[in-house]
Design an enzyme around this catalytic site. Structure first.
Site, PDB file in Angstrom:
ATOM      1  N   SER A  60      71.495  55.500  50.376  1.00  7.66           N
ATOM      2  CA  SER A  60      71.134  54.464  51.344  1.00  7.66           C
ATOM      3  C   SER A  60      71.338  54.905  52.781  1.00  7.66           C
ATOM      4  O   SER A  60      71.089  54.147  53.711  1.00  7.66           O
ATOM      5  CB  SER A  60      71.947  53.185  51.085  1.00  7.66           C
ATOM      6  OG  SER A  60      71.563  52.603  49.864  1.00  7.66           O
ATOM      7  N   THR A 116      71.420  52.850  58.316  1.00  7.18           N
ATOM      8  CA  THR A 116      71.306  52.840  56.855  1.00  7.18           C
ATOM      9  C   THR A 116      69.968  52.216  56.436  1.00  7.18           C
ATOM     10  O   THR A 116      69.202  51.724  57.262  1.00  7.18           O
ATOM     11  CB  THR A 116      72.474  52.066  56.226  1.00  7.18           C
ATOM     12  OG1 THR A 116      72.520  50.743  56.785  1.00  7.18           O
ATOM     13  CG2 THR A 116      73.792  52.770  56.510  1.00  7.18           C
ATOM     14  N   TYR A 117      69.726  52.229  55.137  1.00  8.99           N
ATOM     15  CA  TYR A 117      68.445  51.792  54.569  1.00  8.99           C
ATOM     16  C   TYR A 117      68.080  50.388  55.054  1.00  8.99           C
ATOM     17  O   TYR A 117      68.880  49.458  54.931  1.00  8.99           O
ATOM     18  CB  TYR A 117      68.538  51.819  53.043  1.00  8.99           C
ATOM     19  CG  TYR A 117      67.237  51.504  52.344  1.00  8.99           C
ATOM     20  CD1 TYR A 117      66.147  52.349  52.469  1.00  8.99           C
ATOM     21  CD2 TYR A 117      67.111  50.357  51.573  1.00  8.99           C
ATOM     22  CE1 TYR A 117      64.947  52.061  51.827  1.00  8.99           C
ATOM     23  CE2 TYR A 117      65.917  50.064  50.915  1.00  8.99           C
ATOM     24  CZ  TYR A 117      64.842  50.918  51.057  1.00  8.99           C
ATOM     25  OH  TYR A 117      63.659  50.635  50.428  1.00  8.99           O
ATOM     26  N   PRO A 118      66.864  50.213  55.619  1.00 12.46           N
ATOM     27  CA  PRO A 118      66.534  48.936  56.267  1.00 12.46           C
ATOM     28  C   PRO A 118      66.050  47.822  55.353  1.00 12.46           C
ATOM     29  O   PRO A 118      66.194  46.647  55.683  1.00 12.46           O
ATOM     30  CB  PRO A 118      65.425  49.336  57.246  1.00 12.46           C
ATOM     31  CG  PRO A 118      64.760  50.511  56.616  1.00 12.46           C
ATOM     32  CD  PRO A 118      65.852  51.249  55.875  1.00 12.46           C
TER      33      PRO A 118
END
Length: 709
Positions: A137, A320-322
């Protein structure tokens, strides 16, 4: 040797960064190292490379739209390569079929679409080699190395692939059949020649916008009256508003004036003084929807633009992963916060802010809660802190919101004093409210300036004085406002809160409302592209076409969030391995049949002609400069209503140099001779300009630039 298949080029670069590597044309070669004993070949997909083939490519007889060919239920679904992605697929396939490659690592985004993109490419390449799954992530070097050291077996994430496949098949079945059925039936009623696209998420989303517009159109503004008294209590002067059990407003002026006469110049007594301290904790960390809503409110970024900017920051390993619906993190992520804050302190905007943080949030469940994190945690900065000069202006704005959100969480609550004075004149009660910020806490991190406090005078219960002046004020009720794009994102997520059916409400809450975090912005963009709605003064206005479709699908599952809510619930069960995908697909085939059948039955009661005329009248934008008749929205252009009778040729295209011209601007042009400043025309380079008349007599227009030289 292993082959690593990423979703996009920037992601591939981040995955290669921790290792010695060299880029070789269309792939990256990772040199032999401790992680990859024999080296690795890293390639990428550039998003989806395949799509389900349209009906006529599965069966040529379906090319012509006809009711007697519906519903279209393929025995099996066929995929076709997206024409613009053919060269990219060849590059990926060359790596996968390389005889030296003995194992494949799927490294798409950690979500169901990332799972589908990579596994489908492997399947369409015709290879059958052992597979592992990289689940990460954050694309910082440390996170990437840790993820490669802890690869998942592909069977662990295979349910996500089945979930994505089931969703795409079912969406095809409903979308293709419902769109053809409603288009043909609506056209048969003489409501134009438009194609009416229908979808299980986009249609109930459009229903929200149309419902709000109908509330506005049907709203009747009514006057109301309030009584305001100015008190003088031993030299302390303040105002109070007359209050009763039903509120503060009178419908009849005479009733308010009667209170005014009874209170004017009379003795007043302080009946009650109350002060209450309230603590307001820092806001939650950002999920994608809260970030999109805030960016739309603050910068007027579309949800799509916010997602693209955040995705770019993620691929550069700065956040981090949106595509997450969580506002929480796990203890593992929270343990890194001190280090991240320390890194942020090296950036000038955050130096003082990070130095003044007051607490550790590791044990605060408002932020750190394993139970509230499913696949992905909240959007936070990574320890890979960028040079702000390396970011574009818009990237910097999004990064700043994410960074400040984390910093603010480490501050104490803000403390307000809410005070009220209840003043009586005989049996009549007047209320005065005040608010004062006692301790700012986290607020300076997120707000540059504070609104002025409303501080009440120091009076005590039992003190007496008089009502020096009593006046009646008049106001008018106002209709609800149209949604902004950010507000619509929030409404889609929270749609379960407004559903009367409690059981359905719980279902919608469990699946986070309409659509997924990653798809809501695309749904809004698609509704605009389909000309169902447009932006007017930064708010979403439905078009005549939208009203026609909503009149047709009213009281059906297609207009209700129920279908997509129950659908998403079952999809999530498939993604967790708790339900079979094939049963869901079979049910979707039956549903497609029912939707076509219901559309045919309901169409007998549709009456569009008067409704189309009514909506057309609602869209009158002004007088035609050539003949004086009304100018209306005609879909792809604005034109004179007299074209069909007198052949008046006045028209203005809705799109000029890549920019959509809103109805509000056309209305202003017709009335004032000049639009508002319109930003983002695409010439040799982007430019901003007004549209003005070149010759009003023949209806021709030209650009006028803001800074004339």
């Amino acid at each position: 040797m292993q082959a690593i298949v990423a979703e996009k080029a920037l992601q591939a670069q981040a995955l290669a960064a921790p290792f010695r590597h060299v880029k070789k044309g269309s792939h990256i070669e990772i040199k032999p190292c401790e992680m990859f004993r024999n080296g690795a070949l890293l390639t990428w997909c550039s998003g989806h490379l395949f799509e389900i083939a349209p009906p006529h490519e599965m069966n040529p007889a379906l090319k012509k739209w006809q009711m007697d060919t519906l519903p279209m239920i393929p025995e099996s679904f066929k995929y076709k390569i997206i024409p613009s992605k053919a060269s990219r697929f060849k590059a990926v396939k060359d790596i996968l079929t390389n005889p030296n490659v003995t194992e494949i690592i799927a490294a798409g985004d950690p979500a169901r679409e990332g799972e589908l993109i990579v596994q489908l490419v492997v399947r369409m390449s015709g290879v059958n080699k052992p597979m592992k799954r990289l689940w990460v992530s954050s694309l910082t070097p440390n996170a990437v190395e840790h993820a490669f050291s802890n690869l998942l077996d592909i069977e662990q994430t295979k349910p996500l692939y089945h979930e994505a496949m089931a969703r795409s098949y079912a969406d095809w079945l409903i979308g293709m059949n419902a769109s053809r059925a409603y288009t043909l039936l609506i056209q048969s009623k003489g409501a134009g020649r438009s194609v009416f696209s229908v979808g299980r998420v986009q249609t109930p989303t459009l229903a929200l916008v149309v419902k709000r517009e109908r509330e506005i159109l049907q709203f009747v503004s009514k006057p109301f009256f309030e009584v305001i008294a100015q008190f003088n209590i031993d030299g302390s002067v303040y105002e109070g508003k007359y209050s009763m059990e039903t509120g503060t407003r009178f419908e009849k002026k005479e009733e308010a004036e009667a209170i005014q006469k009874q209170c004017q110049g009379k003795e007043a007594i302080v009946q009650k003084v109350k002060t209450e301290r309230k603590s307001v904790p820092p806001p939650a960390l950002h999920s994608l929807s809260t970030l999109q809503a805030l960016a739309n409110k603050r910068f007027r970024f579309s949800p799509k633009k916010t997602l693209e900017l955040t995705q770019s920051l993620y691929e550069k390993s700065f956040v981090t992963y949106p595509r997450t619906d969580s506002n929480h993190v796990t203890k593992e992520e929270a343990a890194a916060f001190p280090n991240i804050l320390n890194k942020l302190s090296s950036l000038e905007p955050y130096k003082t802010l990070t130095a003044n943080t007051t607490r550790n949030i590791l044990s605060d469940k408002r932020y750190v809660n394993e139970k509230m994190v499913s696949d992905h945690y909240a959007i936070i900065p990574t320890e890979n802190v960028p040079s702000l000069n390396s970011l574009s202006g818009d990237e910097k704005k999004i990064y700043d919101m994410i960074a400040r959100s984390l910093i603010a969480a480490h501050y104490d609550p803000a403390v307000f004093a809410h005070s009220s004075i209840q003043t009586s004149i005989e049996s009549h009660v007047f209320i005065t409210n005040g608010k004062q910020l006692l301790f700012p806490g986290w607020r300076p991190v997120l707000f540059e300036s504070e609104k002025e406090d409303v501080i009440l005078p120091s009076v005590k219960e039992g003190q007496q004085g008089e009502a020096e002046e009593v006046k009646v004020t008049e106001g008018k009720t106002v209709p609800p406002k149209r949604y902004t794009e950010g507000e619509l994102i929030t409404a889609m997520k929270n749609v379960g809160q407004s559903v009367d059916d409690k059981e359905l409400g719980q279902v919608l809450k469990s699946v986070s409302g309409l659509g997924e975090e990653s798809t809501r912005s695309n749904i809004i963009e698609r509704l605009k592209q389909l000309e169902y709605m447009e932006i007017e003064q930064h708010r979403l206005a439905p078009t005549q076409k939208a009203f026609i479709l909503m009149d047709a699908v009213e009281h059906t599952l297609l207009a209700s969030p129920e279908l997509t809510g129950r659908w998403e619930k079952r999809l999530k069960e498939i993604g967790k391995g708790e339900a079979p995908a094939n049963v869901f697909i079979d049910q979707s085939k039956k549903l497609a049949q029912k939707i076509v059948h219901d559309a045919i039955n309901h169409s007998s009661s549709w009456q569009f002609e008067s409704q189309v005329q009514k909506k057309s009248e609602e869209k009158h934008l002004g007088g035609c400069p050539k003949c004086g008749a009304a100018v209306v929205d005609k879909g792809k252009l604005y034109g004179c209503t007299m074209y069909s009778t007198t052949k008046c040729s006045f028209m203005i295209s809705k799109k000029m140099l890549g920019k959509t011209i809103s109805a509000a601007n056309i209305k202003k042009l017709l009335e004032k001779g000049k639009t508002n400043l319109i930003k983002g025309f695409k010439g040799k380079s982007p430019f901003d300009a007004y549209i003005v008349w070149k010759d009003r007599n023949d209806g021709s227009v030209q650009f006028e630039f803001k800074n004339k030289k």
